[in-house]
Design a protein around this motif. Structure first.
Motif, short mmCIF file in Angstrom:
data_model
loop_
_atom_site.label_atom_id
_atom_site.label_comp_id
_atom_site.label_asym_id
_atom_site.label_seq_id
_atom_site.Cartn_x
_atom_site.Cartn_y
_atom_site.Cartn_z
N MET B 113 33.61 -41.93 49.12
CA MET B 113 34.85 -41.80 48.36
C MET B 113 35.45 -40.40 48.54
SD MET B 113 36.00 -44.42 46.98
CE MET B 113 37.22 -43.75 45.88
N MET B 114 34.57 -39.41 48.63
CA MET B 114 35.06 -38.04 48.84
C MET B 114 35.78 -37.93 50.18
SD MET B 114 32.28 -35.42 47.37
CE MET B 114 31.79 -35.42 45.67
N GLY B 115 35.22 -38.61 51.18
CA GLY B 115 35.85 -38.62 52.51
C GLY B 115 37.24 -39.24 52.44
N TYR B 116 37.33 -40.37 51.73
CA TYR B 116 38.64 -41.02 51.58
C TYR B 116 39.61 -40.13 50.82
CZ TYR B 116 36.89 -45.52 53.27
OH TYR B 116 36.38 -46.52 54.05
N PHE B 117 39.04 -39.47 49.79
CA PHE B 117 39.91 -38.60 48.99
C PHE B 117 40.46 -37.46 49.85
CE2 PHE B 117 40.63 -34.85 46.40
CZ PHE B 117 41.50 -35.35 45.45
N GLN B 118 39.59 -36.87 50.67
CA GLN B 118 40.03 -35.77 51.54
C GLN B 118 41.10 -36.24 52.53
OE1 GLN B 118 36.67 -33.90 53.35
NE2 GLN B 118 36.44 -32.48 51.66
#
Lengths: 72, 148
Positions: B113-118
């Motif tokens: 999710m952090m990757g998507y957020f970034q």
């Protein structure tokens, strides 16, 4: 800030493009200054004035806001 | 180099980066795209220096500067809000009375999710920058017309 660039351009028979090339900016910058959309830096103001062989104050006039004075 | 050649070059570099990104995903090696991205930025910077018919005057510098400042202001707010949430997960404190065995609540923001957020933030920054660029260009008379 008001300016008379258009007047001086007419007096020197210069187009916006000519003036822009002479002082190293884009025509859009000259147009924006003339229309009061952009206030030039001191350096650019001097370059414009020098091109017309006049002082900066001749080309640019500072519009001082009317000050309100409290009278008792 | 002419202005149009520069834009063409930037377009080609962007396409090459896209292809390399896909290749990087396929071989599961992020260093390919990371290295390519840095090299691409250096190439664009070098090419930009050699463009002869693109005048970068103080007004365009100001438009750029204002757009970048505003974009970063929005970025910091979003980034801080996200980071506070992420830090909250690291600082997990169990509630009292303690229950055994201790069960950690499921992570709301996993690595994926952090990757998507970034990625979302990156896209948002690009759109915001373009939006602010257009706004300040308008403000400083980029699309003004004259009788000349």
């Amino acid at each position: 800030m008001r300016n008379k660039i258009k007047v001086y351009r007419a007096m020197h028979d210069l187009t916006q493009e000519d003036l822009a090339q002479a002082i190293g900016v884009t025509r859009q910058t000259i147009l924006a200054i003339e229309k009061g959309k952009y206030v030039p830096s001191l350096d650019l103001a001097f370059r414009i004035a020098r091109r017309f062989d006049v002082s900066v104050e001749d080309v640019f006039q500072y519009d001082e806001e009317p000050r309100t004075v409290d009278i008792d | 180099m002419k202005k149009n050649s520069f834009y063409l070059l930037v377009g080609c570099i962007a396409l090459a980066l896209l292809a390399l990104f896909w290749y990087s995903v396929e071989i599961h090696n992020p260093f390919v795209i990371e290295t390519a991205f840095i090299l691409a930025i250096l190439a664009i910077w070098y090419a930009r220096k050699n463009v002869t018919d693109l005048i970068d005057d103080e007004r365009s510098a100001k438009i750029n500067e204002q757009a970048i400042v505003r974009t970063f202001q929005v970025f910091w707010v979003l980034f801080c809000a996200f980071s506070i949430g992420a830090v909250m997960q690291i600082l997990y404190v169990p509630t009292f009375p303690r229950e055994f065995p201790m069960v950690r609540p499921p992570e709301a923001l996993g690595p994926r999710m952090m990757g998507y957020f970034q990625l979302g933030m990156l896209c948002l920054m690009i759109f915001l920058y373009v939006g602010f660029r257009v706004y300040y260009a308008r403000k400083y008379g980029d699309w003004e017309t004259d009788e000349e």
